[in-house]
Design a protein around this motif. Structure first.
Motif, PDB file in Angstrom:
ATOM      1  N   GLY A 122     -22.300  14.390  56.516  1.00 36.69           N
ATOM      2  CA  GLY A 122     -21.749  14.207  57.851  1.00 36.69           C
ATOM      3  C   GLY A 122     -20.270  13.874  57.781  1.00 36.69           C
ATOM      4  O   GLY A 122     -19.477  14.297  58.626  1.00 36.69           O
ATOM      5  N   THR A 123     -19.904  13.099  56.770  1.00 36.95           N
ATOM      6  CA  THR A 123     -18.492  12.733  56.594  1.00 36.95           C
ATOM      7  C   THR A 123     -17.609  13.979  56.552  1.00 36.95           C
ATOM      8  O   THR A 123     -16.608  14.088  57.271  1.00 36.95           O
ATOM      9  N   GLU A 212     -19.785   9.705  69.581  1.00 41.52           N
ATOM     10  CA  GLU A 212     -21.219   9.996  69.579  1.00 41.52           C
ATOM     11  C   GLU A 212     -21.695   9.981  71.035  1.00 41.52           C
ATOM     12  O   GLU A 212     -21.502   8.974  71.733  1.00 41.52           O
ATOM     13  N   ASN A 217     -24.304   3.725  65.912  1.00 39.81           N
ATOM     14  CA  ASN A 217     -23.770   2.883  64.847  1.00 39.81           C
ATOM     15  C   ASN A 217     -23.299   1.535  65.366  1.00 39.81           C
ATOM     16  O   ASN A 217     -22.572   0.809  64.702  1.00 39.81           O
ATOM     17  N   ASP A 245     -20.082  13.839  67.947  1.00 37.76           N
ATOM     18  CA  ASP A 245     -20.668  13.617  66.633  1.00 37.76           C
ATOM     19  C   ASP A 245     -22.171  13.409  66.822  1.00 37.76           C
ATOM     20  O   ASP A 245     -22.615  12.354  67.278  1.00 37.76           O
ATOM     21  N   VAL A 248     -26.309  11.913  63.766  1.00 34.71           N
ATOM     22  CA  VAL A 248     -27.571  11.177  63.879  1.00 34.71           C
ATOM     23  C   VAL A 248     -28.438  11.744  65.006  1.00 34.71           C
ATOM     24  O   VAL A 248     -29.627  11.997  64.836  1.00 34.71           O
ATOM     25  N   LYS A 273     -27.907  14.802  58.748  1.00 37.11           N
ATOM     26  CA  LYS A 273     -29.196  14.102  58.697  1.00 37.11           C
ATOM     27  C   LYS A 273     -30.397  15.022  58.937  1.00 37.11           C
ATOM     28  O   LYS A 273     -30.818  15.724  58.026  1.00 37.11           O
TER      29      LYS A 273
HETATM   30  C1  LIG Z   1     -22.550   9.299  63.632  1.00 39.24           C
HETATM   31  C2  LIG Z   1     -22.305   9.537  62.174  1.00 39.24           C
HETATM   32  N1  LIG Z   1     -21.408  10.454  61.810  1.00 39.24           N
HETATM   33  C3  LIG Z   1     -21.154  10.722  60.519  1.00 39.24           C
HETATM   34  C4  LIG Z   1     -21.813  10.047  59.519  1.00 39.24           C
HETATM   35  C5  LIG Z   1     -21.536  10.351  58.091  1.00 39.24           C
HETATM   36  O1  LIG Z   1     -22.602  11.065  57.550  1.00 39.24           O
HETATM   37  P1  LIG Z   1     -22.876  11.036  55.992  1.00 39.24           P
HETATM   38  O2  LIG Z   1     -23.391   9.682  55.664  1.00 39.24           O
HETATM   39  O3  LIG Z   1     -23.882  12.136  55.771  1.00 39.24           O
HETATM   40  O4  LIG Z   1     -21.583  11.312  55.323  1.00 39.24           O
HETATM   41  C6  LIG Z   1     -22.747   9.085  59.846  1.00 39.24           C
HETATM   42  C7  LIG Z   1     -23.467   8.335  58.821  1.00 39.24           C
HETATM   43  O5  LIG Z   1     -24.268   7.487  59.039  1.00 39.24           O
HETATM   44  C8  LIG Z   1     -23.006   8.803  61.216  1.00 39.24           C
HETATM   45  O6  LIG Z   1     -23.874   7.870  61.593  1.00 39.24           O
END
Ligand SMILES: Cc1ncc(COP(=O)(O)O)c(C=O)c1O
Length: 436
Positions: A122-123, A212, A217, A245, A248, A273
Motif C-alpha cells: 500500500g505504501t 481515506e 487508522n 486511499d 484498507v 490488503k
Molecule cells: C490506509 C492505508 N494506506 C496505506 C497503507 C500502507 O500499506 P502497506 O502496509 O501495505 O504498505 C496502510 C497500512 O496499514 C493503510 O492503512
C-alpha cells in the motif's frame, strides 16, 4: 491465562532473540505492543478466525493481519490456488495472464477506475499515486489529514501519528528532508471549513488531497458525506487531484470501493490488503487521462520485481471471486451490526459508559464516556488509552486478540461466528466492569 511468565515463555524468548537481530525488535512498530499491557505475543500459525501463538495459546483474532484476511486466515480457496501456482513459478520478470485477471476485476468493480497498476505494498501504491498527481498538476503540495496513515513514504509520515511511536514522535520525523515535509499540508478529518481555508490560501499549489473515505487508522471514523463532497468540490475548483486511499476499506466494506457506496468519486484510488488474498500487494488506479502519466506513455516511473507477481495475483483473484457475489460481505456486515448492537445493550445494562461505532466489516470502541462518536484524530486522542491498555491484556488473557493499539479498528472476517461474537461481547462486559 497469559500470566506473563509461564504461558508466554516461548513468545518472550523468541522476542528477545528477535531483538538481537531485528532492529528495535520488530519489522513494524505496532508489533512491539507498546500501547498495551499485554506482553509481546509471537504468532505461530492461524486458520480461519483463530490465531495461535508459539506457546500454544489460541485467540479469536480481530486483527486479521490488520485487514487483509477478510476470508479469515489461510482460506482453503486461496491456499489451494497458491499451492498449484507455486509449482508453476513464483516470479517471472515478464507479464503473466493473472495480472490481467486481477486488474480486470478491479476495473470492473470500481466505477472511476479505467486502468490500474500493481505494486507490492500500500505504501508504494499511495506514494506513486501522489507522484501521478504531481506530474498531472505540476504542483508540489499534498493535503492530508492528521492521524491519517498512508504508509511510510517520506511525505506521508507527516502528521501520521501512530500510537506505536507516540512516546517518540521524532521517530517519524528523522531522515525526511524539510522540503518534503513542508510540501505536506495538514487538515482535520471531517472539518470541511478547515479544508476550504487551506485551499483558499494554497489551492494553486496543491497537487492532491489524500484521504481515506472511511478512516481506519484513527480507530474507525465515519466520514460526513458532505465532508467528502467538500473535498471533491475544493479539488475541482482548484484543479487538484482527489485520491481516496482504500488500501484498507477497498473490497472489505463491499465488493468494490467505498467511494461508490458513498457516491463521492475521486480521481485516483489506492488499494491493497484484501485484493492480494493475504499476500503482499498494492494497486493504484483511476481515470485513463491521469493514469497515462505512468510508464512509457508518460513521465512517471513505477516498477518492481515483484509487482504483479503470479502468487499475489492468483491469491487476489481467488479471494475476490469468493467475495464477488456480495453475500459473504453482507452477512459479515450483519454480524458486525449485531456485535455493535449487543455491545451497546450490554454496556448500558451493566453501566459501562462507553460506545462503539462501525462501518462495513470494521468497528471501534469509544473509550470516552463524554463522546457519542469519534469524528477525528483529536477525539481518538481523548480516549482513555490506559484503560484500553488494561482491557487489551485482559481480553488476550481470555483468548480474544485485538490490535495492540486503540488506533486500529476491530477487523472482522467472513468466518467469525455468532458464538465468537457473543463470547467477545460477554467478555468485554465482564472485563470492563471489573476495571473501570
Ligand atoms: C490506509 C492505508 N494506506 C496505506 C497503507 C500502507 O500499506 P502497506 O502496509 O501495505 O504498505 C496502510 C497500512 O496499514 C493503510 O492503512
Amino acid at each position: 491465562m497469559l500470566d506473563g511468565s509461564k504461558k508466554l515463555q516461548c513468545s518472550r524468548k523468541i522476542s528477545e532473540k528477535i531483538s538481537e537481530v531485528i532492529t528495535s525488535g520488530a519489522n513494524s512498530p505496532g508489533r512491539l505492543f507498546r500501547d498495551v499491557e499485554t506482553p509481546i505475543i509471537i504468532a505461530d500459525k492461524a486458520k480461519g478466525s483463530i490465531i495461535q501463538d508459539v506457546d500454544g495459546n489460541e485467540y479469536i483474532d480481530y486483527m486479521m493481519g490488520l485487514g487483509p484476511n477478510i476470508l479469515g486466515h489461510s482460506p482453503d480457496i486461496v491456499s489451494s490456488t497458491l499451492e498449484s501456482q507455486i509449482k508453476n513459478g513464483a516470479v517471472f520478470g515478464i507479464n503473466c495472464k493473472y495480472e490481467y485477471e486481477l486488474a480486470s476485476r478491479l476495473v470492473n468493480a470500481v466505477s472511476h477506475v479505467d486502468e490500474i497498476r500493481f505494486t507490492c505494498s500500500g505504501t508504494e501504491a499511495v506514494m506513486t499515486a501522489i507522484r501521478v498527481a504531481r506530474a498531472y498538476t505540476n504542483r508540489p503540495y499534498i493535503l492530508k489529514f492528521r492521524g491519517g496513515y498512508h504508509g511510510h513514504s517520506d511525505g506521508l509520515l507527516t502528521h501520521a501519528t501512530k500510537s506505536a511511536v507516540r512516546n517518540n514522535p521524532l521517530s517519524m520525523r528523522d531522515g525526511i528532508a524539510d522540503v518534503v515535509r513542508n510540501a505536506t499540508l495538514m487538515s482535520r478529518y471531517n472539518d470541511e471549513t478547515m479544508v476550504c481555508e487551506i485551499f483558499k490560501e494554497n489551492g494553486a499549489n496543491i497537487a492532491a488531497v489524500i484521504v481515506e473515505p472511511v478512516a481506519t487508522n484513527m480507530g474507525l471514523i465515519l466520514p460526513d458525506v458532505s465532508f467528502l463532497g467538500a473535498l471533491r468540490k475544493c479539488c475541482d475548483e482548484a484543479g487538484a487531484v482527489l485520491i481516496f486511499d482504500e488500501v484498507v476499506s477497498g473490497f472489505r466494506c463491499s465488493y468494490g470501493a467505498v467511494s461508490d457506496e458513498l457516491g463521492v468519486i475521486p480521481d485516483l484510488t489506492t488499494f491493497g490488503k484484501v485484493i492480494g488474498g493475504g499476500l503482499p500487494v498494492g494497486a493504484y488506479g483511476g481515470r485513463r487521462e491521469l493514469m497515462k502519466q505512468v510508464g512509457t506513455n508518460g513521465g512517471v516511473f513505477q516498477g518492481g520485481s515483484f509487482a504483479g507477481n503470479p502468487l499475489t495475483m492468483v491469491a487476489g483473484v481467488a479471494a475476490l471471486d469468493e467475495l464477488s457475489s456480495g453475500h459473504l460481505l453482507d452477512n459479515t456486515k450483519l454480524l458486525v451490526e449485531y456485535f455493535c448492537q449487543r455491545t451497546r445493550e450490554k454496556f448500558e445494562a451493566y453501566g459501562i459508559p462507553f460506545g462503539i461505532q462501525s462501518y462495513g466489516t470494521m468497528a471501534t470502541y469509544i473509550f470516552n464516556s463524554d463522546m457519542k462518536s469519534l469524528r477525528n484524530f483529536d477525539d481518538v486522542e481523548l480516549q482513555n488509552s490506559d484503560l484500553f491498555a488494561k482491557f487489551h491484556r485482559r481480553m488476550a488473557e481470555r483468548g480474544v486478540l485485538f490490535a495492540p493499539t486503540i488506533e486500529e479498528p476491530i477487523f472482522f472476517s467472513t468466518v467469525h461466528t455468532k458464538e465468537q461474537i457473543d463470547l467477545t461481547v460477554d467478555l468485554s462486559v465482564e472485563i470492563l466492569s471489573s476495571i473501570i
